[in-house]
Scaffold this motif. Structure first.
Motif, PDB file in Angstrom:
ATOM      1  N   PHE A 161       0.808  -1.223   0.000  1.00  0.00           N
ATOM      2  CA  PHE A 161       0.000   0.000   0.000  1.00  0.00           C
ATOM      3  C   PHE A 161       0.841   1.272   0.000  1.00  0.00           C
ATOM      4  O   PHE A 161       0.307   2.361   0.187  1.00  0.00           O
ATOM      5  CB  PHE A 161      -0.939   0.005   1.215  1.00  0.00           C
ATOM      6  N   LEU A 162       2.163   1.145  -0.191  1.00  0.00           N
ATOM      7  CA  LEU A 162       2.995   2.364  -0.135  1.00  0.00           C
ATOM      8  C   LEU A 162       2.633   3.301  -1.274  1.00  0.00           C
ATOM      9  O   LEU A 162       2.163   2.883  -2.332  1.00  0.00           O
ATOM     10  CB  LEU A 162       4.486   2.007  -0.200  1.00  0.00           C
ATOM     11  N   GLU A 164       4.284   6.432  -3.678  1.00  0.00           N
ATOM     12  CA  GLU A 164       5.581   6.969  -4.082  1.00  0.00           C
ATOM     13  C   GLU A 164       5.769   8.359  -3.475  1.00  0.00           C
ATOM     14  O   GLU A 164       4.809   9.103  -3.279  1.00  0.00           O
ATOM     15  CB  GLU A 164       5.691   6.992  -5.597  1.00  0.00           C
ATOM     16  N   LYS A 219      -6.728  -4.881  -2.220  1.00  0.00           N
ATOM     17  CA  LYS A 219      -5.747  -3.962  -2.820  1.00  0.00           C
ATOM     18  C   LYS A 219      -6.391  -3.167  -3.963  1.00  0.00           C
ATOM     19  O   LYS A 219      -6.243  -1.950  -4.059  1.00  0.00           O
ATOM     20  CB  LYS A 219      -4.539  -4.768  -3.322  1.00  0.00           C
ATOM     21  N   ASN A 223      -7.243   1.073  -3.841  1.00  0.00           N
ATOM     22  CA  ASN A 223      -6.839   2.058  -4.855  1.00  0.00           C
ATOM     23  C   ASN A 223      -8.059   2.698  -5.522  1.00  0.00           C
ATOM     24  O   ASN A 223      -8.066   3.893  -5.805  1.00  0.00           O
ATOM     25  CB  ASN A 223      -5.939   1.408  -5.912  1.00  0.00           C
ATOM     26  N   PHE A 264      -6.915  13.203   0.639  1.00  0.00           N
ATOM     27  CA  PHE A 264      -7.277  12.837  -0.748  1.00  0.00           C
ATOM     28  C   PHE A 264      -8.486  13.614  -1.264  1.00  0.00           C
ATOM     29  O   PHE A 264      -9.312  13.093  -2.010  1.00  0.00           O
ATOM     30  CB  PHE A 264      -7.484  11.314  -0.879  1.00  0.00           C
ATOM     31  N   GLN A 266      -7.758  16.835  -2.451  1.00  0.00           N
ATOM     32  CA  GLN A 266      -7.075  17.964  -3.078  1.00  0.00           C
ATOM     33  C   GLN A 266      -7.407  17.954  -4.576  1.00  0.00           C
ATOM     34  O   GLN A 266      -7.004  17.040  -5.307  1.00  0.00           O
ATOM     35  CB  GLN A 266      -5.564  17.799  -2.839  1.00  0.00           C
ATOM     36  N   SER A 268      -7.248  18.677  -8.465  1.00  0.00           N
ATOM     37  CA  SER A 268      -6.022  18.716  -9.270  1.00  0.00           C
ATOM     38  C   SER A 268      -6.353  18.580 -10.749  1.00  0.00           C
ATOM     39  O   SER A 268      -7.507  18.380 -11.137  1.00  0.00           O
ATOM     40  CB  SER A 268      -5.098  17.570  -8.861  1.00  0.00           C
ATOM     41  N   GLY A 272      -2.463  10.739 -11.460  1.00  0.00           N
ATOM     42  CA  GLY A 272      -1.606   9.945 -12.334  1.00  0.00           C
ATOM     43  C   GLY A 272      -1.020   8.807 -11.525  1.00  0.00           C
ATOM     44  O   GLY A 272      -1.576   8.421 -10.504  1.00  0.00           O
ATOM     45  N   CYS A 275      -0.574   3.113 -11.017  1.00  0.00           N
ATOM     46  CA  CYS A 275      -1.510   2.102 -10.510  1.00  0.00           C
ATOM     47  C   CYS A 275      -2.995   2.461 -10.502  1.00  0.00           C
ATOM     48  O   CYS A 275      -3.820   1.595 -10.760  1.00  0.00           O
ATOM     49  CB  CYS A 275      -1.077   1.673  -9.125  1.00  0.00           C
ATOM     50  N   PHE A 337       4.287  12.598 -11.691  1.00  0.00           N
ATOM     51  CA  PHE A 337       2.834  12.453 -11.457  1.00  0.00           C
ATOM     52  C   PHE A 337       2.429  12.989 -10.100  1.00  0.00           C
ATOM     53  O   PHE A 337       1.253  13.232  -9.846  1.00  0.00           O
ATOM     54  CB  PHE A 337       2.380  11.008 -11.663  1.00  0.00           C
ATOM     55  N   LYS A 338       3.413  13.187  -9.212  1.00  0.00           N
ATOM     56  CA  LYS A 338       3.170  13.838  -7.920  1.00  0.00           C
ATOM     57  C   LYS A 338       4.515  14.339  -7.419  1.00  0.00           C
ATOM     58  O   LYS A 338       5.557  14.001  -8.005  1.00  0.00           O
ATOM     59  CB  LYS A 338       2.537  12.859  -6.922  1.00  0.00           C
ATOM     60  N   ARG A 432      -2.519  22.520  -9.684  1.00  0.00           N
ATOM     61  CA  ARG A 432      -2.419  21.892  -8.362  1.00  0.00           C
ATOM     62  C   ARG A 432      -2.875  22.812  -7.241  1.00  0.00           C
ATOM     63  O   ARG A 432      -2.797  22.442  -6.066  1.00  0.00           O
ATOM     64  CB  ARG A 432      -0.964  21.468  -8.110  1.00  0.00           C
TER      65      ARG A 432
HETATM   66  C1  UGA Z   1      -1.245   5.113  -4.710  1.00  0.00           C
HETATM   67  C2  UGA Z   1      -1.850   4.790  -3.349  1.00  0.00           C
HETATM   68  O1  UGA Z   1      -1.921   5.982  -2.567  1.00  0.00           O
HETATM   69  C3  UGA Z   1      -1.018   3.738  -2.624  1.00  0.00           C
HETATM   70  O2  UGA Z   1      -1.658   3.374  -1.397  1.00  0.00           O
HETATM   71  C4  UGA Z   1      -0.879   2.505  -3.509  1.00  0.00           C
HETATM   72  O3  UGA Z   1      -0.063   1.541  -2.882  1.00  0.00           O
HETATM   73  C5  UGA Z   1      -0.260   2.927  -4.838  1.00  0.00           C
HETATM   74  O4  UGA Z   1      -1.090   3.925  -5.475  1.00  0.00           O
HETATM   75  C6  UGA Z   1      -0.153   1.789  -5.819  1.00  0.00           C
HETATM   76  O5  UGA Z   1      -0.859   0.801  -5.706  1.00  0.00           O
HETATM   77  O6  UGA Z   1       0.645   1.986  -6.719  1.00  0.00           O
HETATM   78  P1  UGA Z   1       0.733   6.655  -5.583  1.00  0.00           P
HETATM   79  O7  UGA Z   1       0.089   6.464  -6.905  1.00  0.00           O
HETATM   80  O8  UGA Z   1       2.183   6.392  -5.465  1.00  0.00           O
HETATM   81  O9  UGA Z   1       0.022   5.724  -4.488  1.00  0.00           O
HETATM   82  O10 UGA Z   1       0.494   8.154  -5.079  1.00  0.00           O
HETATM   83  P2  UGA Z   1      -0.779   8.933  -4.472  1.00  0.00           P
HETATM   84  O11 UGA Z   1      -0.315   9.763  -3.360  1.00  0.00           O
HETATM   85  O12 UGA Z   1      -1.899   8.023  -4.197  1.00  0.00           O
HETATM   86  O13 UGA Z   1      -1.169   9.911  -5.663  1.00  0.00           O
HETATM   87  C7  UGA Z   1      -1.736   9.420  -6.864  1.00  0.00           C
HETATM   88  C8  UGA Z   1      -2.155  10.570  -7.735  1.00  0.00           C
HETATM   89  O14 UGA Z   1      -3.277  11.254  -7.178  1.00  0.00           O
HETATM   90  C9  UGA Z   1      -1.081  11.640  -7.922  1.00  0.00           C
HETATM   91  O15 UGA Z   1      -1.091  12.092  -9.250  1.00  0.00           O
HETATM   92  C10 UGA Z   1      -1.509  12.741  -6.971  1.00  0.00           C
HETATM   93  O16 UGA Z   1      -1.032  14.003  -7.329  1.00  0.00           O
HETATM   94  C11 UGA Z   1      -3.019  12.650  -7.113  1.00  0.00           C
HETATM   95  N1  UGA Z   1      -3.760  13.198  -5.954  1.00  0.00           N
HETATM   96  C12 UGA Z   1      -3.611  12.659  -4.722  1.00  0.00           C
HETATM   97  C13 UGA Z   1      -4.652  14.240  -6.159  1.00  0.00           C
HETATM   98  O17 UGA Z   1      -4.820  14.732  -7.292  1.00  0.00           O
HETATM   99  N2  UGA Z   1      -5.360  14.731  -5.090  1.00  0.00           N
HETATM  100  C14 UGA Z   1      -5.225  14.206  -3.839  1.00  0.00           C
HETATM  101  O18 UGA Z   1      -5.908  14.700  -2.909  1.00  0.00           O
HETATM  102  C15 UGA Z   1      -4.327  13.158  -3.647  1.00  0.00           C
END
Ligand code: UGA
Ligand code: NAD
Length: 458
Positions: A161-162, A164, A219, A223, A264, A266, A268, A272, A275, A337-338, A432
């Protein structure tokens, strides 16, 4: 030094590398090896320049590497030596044949299953770390038990669940570790062995066990829920732009309800990452394959809303810049992507850049970590794209800035200086909502946030 157990991870990517580095650092009595078919990646895991950027990862790798953490391409030898094998290979969306564009491509995963059978000489626990369709463990077991050597394999699901950018923190302090196993003595014993690894640093109440299929499906559902929150808040942004409501105020007001929670929400330019989209499409595909069209349609909308949001962002740039961006220089602030990662997989920036280039704009891309990947993503489009690590250079002579990644450093730039060097009228499209919009407007910019009233001098 004799080790208690030999752990192997197949796949030295964003999940395999950090996860094994943390396990090795917390469990010095386990020998942890990470293998990959990609020789260059393995070479870099052994070097000072790791193949991925993650805050805090360098120190952890440096501390354990050579002590009980090893990176290797000797897959056969390491499979044979291992007591526990984590499989953390990539499972992208299929691009060919049946289920193309929706289903998970399981070819890498299946190859590892065959390799495990081929090179094993004694019983092992096999841990699914990759994100997989529900009931994949059944197929894994069939391949493994089809061996004629009489070797026993236990298959466990331990999804990751990590996120990036915060991978090290997420691994050190996980909300939960999920371990799925069969309801049998051998399954429960194998699950206990995996739990014992995490028990070195994770409180026992956070180590959850479930049946195999629940773990696999949890899982995908986790997501899907996270992405759904982003699509839900993003779906309200066009309404805010029409009515002068402010999405940040709405996120705060709505998220202050503890039943909903603040994270979550926010708004945007879109989500991206490698996953969210692939896992939701996979969930949709699985639901359709069981003839559950309502379930499938419901989740598919999360992805469609995200596509709409990215397209809306580009359409707005073109519309506000007087319906033409031909030969206009646009600086893209951020390509990852973030923030806090160099990863650009499925980054909204790729979509935005391609669409702006189709409209014949000139792009200058600035990102603190993702320029190598950005070059790769936009290969072949060189003439009209430049890459600048210095955002001031990217913005020089530009007519607009589009913020695509929420890097903190973009907030503290000297926007007066940037404004002076730009063509007028100068625009900021904040994908953003991280910049100080009233201040930018006071400097002279025309400002277009997401889901907030625009501020223009016209
Ligand atoms: C996500 C999940 O948060 C993890 O728990 C999971 O393990 C992972 O996918 C996976 O299965 O690969 P990740 O994609 O690395 O992690 O990053 P997030 O922090 O979830 O952000 C995903 C996207 O959503 C980014 O583009 C971020 O900018 C965007 N985001 C996030 C928003 O637009 N608004 C928000 O409030 C939060
Ligand atoms: P990745 O592409 O970064 O790494 C996968 C690695 O596996 C690659 O280096 C590839 O060369 C290697 N590989 C493929 N086939 C192999 C084989 N037969 N033998 C040895 N190595 C092989 O992928 P990732 O981002 O680490 O994701 C891995 C899995 O974890 C995916 O299922 C993903 O959905 C899931 N996941 C990813 C994240 C994330 O933040 N990236 C978070 C949670 C779960």
């Amino acid at each position: 030094m004799t080790f208690k157990k030999n752990i192997l991870c197949i796949g030295a990517g964003y999940v395999g590398g950090p996860t094994m580095a943390v396990i090795a650092s917390k469990c010095p009595r386990y020998r942890v090896t990470v293998v990959d078919i990609d020789e260059e990646k393995i070479r870099r895991w052994g070097s000072d320049r790791l193949p991925i950027f993650e805050p805090g990862l360098d120190q952890i790798v440096r501390r354990a590497r050579g002590r009980n953490l090893f990176f290797s391409t000797a897959i056969a030898e390491e499979i044979d030596r291992a007591d526990i094998i984590f499989v953390s290979v990539n499972t992208p969306t299929k691009t060919y044949g049946h289920g193309a564009g929706m289903a998970s491509d399981l070819q890498h995963w299946e190859k590892t299953a065959h390799q495990i059978v081929q090179y094993s000489r004694q019983a092992k626990i096999i841990v699914e770390k990759s994100t997989l369709p529900v009931r994949t463990a059944e197929a894994m077991e069939r391949i493994l038990t089809a061996n004629k050597k009489g070797i026993h394999f236990d298959v466990i699901s331990n999804p990751e669940f990590l996120a990036e950018g915060s991978a090290v923190r997420d691994l050190l302090e996980p909300d939960r570790v999920l371990i799925g196993c069969h309801d049998s003595d051998s399954g429960r014993q194998a699950a206990a062995e995996i739990a014992a690894i995490f028990a070195h640093w994770v409180p026992s109440e956070r180590i959850i066990t479930s049946n195999l299929w629940s773990a696999e499906l949890s899982k995908l559902v986790a997501n899907a829920f996270l992405a759904q929150r982003i699509s839900s808040i993003n779906s309200i942004t066009p309404l805010c732009e029409k009515t002068d409501a402010d999405i940040a105020e709405i996120s705060y007001a709505v998220g202050s309800d503890h039943r909903i929670g603040a994270r979550f929400l926010q708004a945007s330019v879109g989500f991206g990452g490698s996953c969210f989209k692939k896992d939701i499409l996979n969930l949709v595909y699985i639901a359709r394959s069981y003839d559950l069209s309502e379930t499938a349609d419901y989740w598919e909308l999360v992805v469609r809303m995200n596509e709409y949001q990215m397209k809306r962002f580009v359409d707005r740039i073109i519309r506000e810049m007087f319906n033409t961006i031909v030969d206009k220089k646009i600086a893209l602030f951020g390509f990852a992507f973030k923030a806090n990662t160099g990863d650009t997989r499925e980054s909204p920036a790729i979509f935005v850049a391609r669409k702006l280039l189709e409209e014949k704009a000139l792009l200058a891309i600035s990102d603190p970590q993702a320029l190598d990947n950005a070059r790769h993503d936009l290969a072949g489009l060189d003439g009209r794209v430049s890459f600048e690590s210095d955002p001031y250079k990217a913005a020089a002579g530009a007519q607009a800035i589009a913020v695509l990644t929420e890097w903190e450093q973009f907030q503290s730039l000297d926007y007066e200086k940037i404004y002076k060097g730009m063509k007028k009228p100068a625009f900021v499209f904040d994908g953003r909502n991280i910049l100080d919009h009233p201040r930018l407007f006071a400097i002279g910019f025309n400002v277009f946030p997401i889901g907030k009233p625009s501020r223009t001098h016209f």
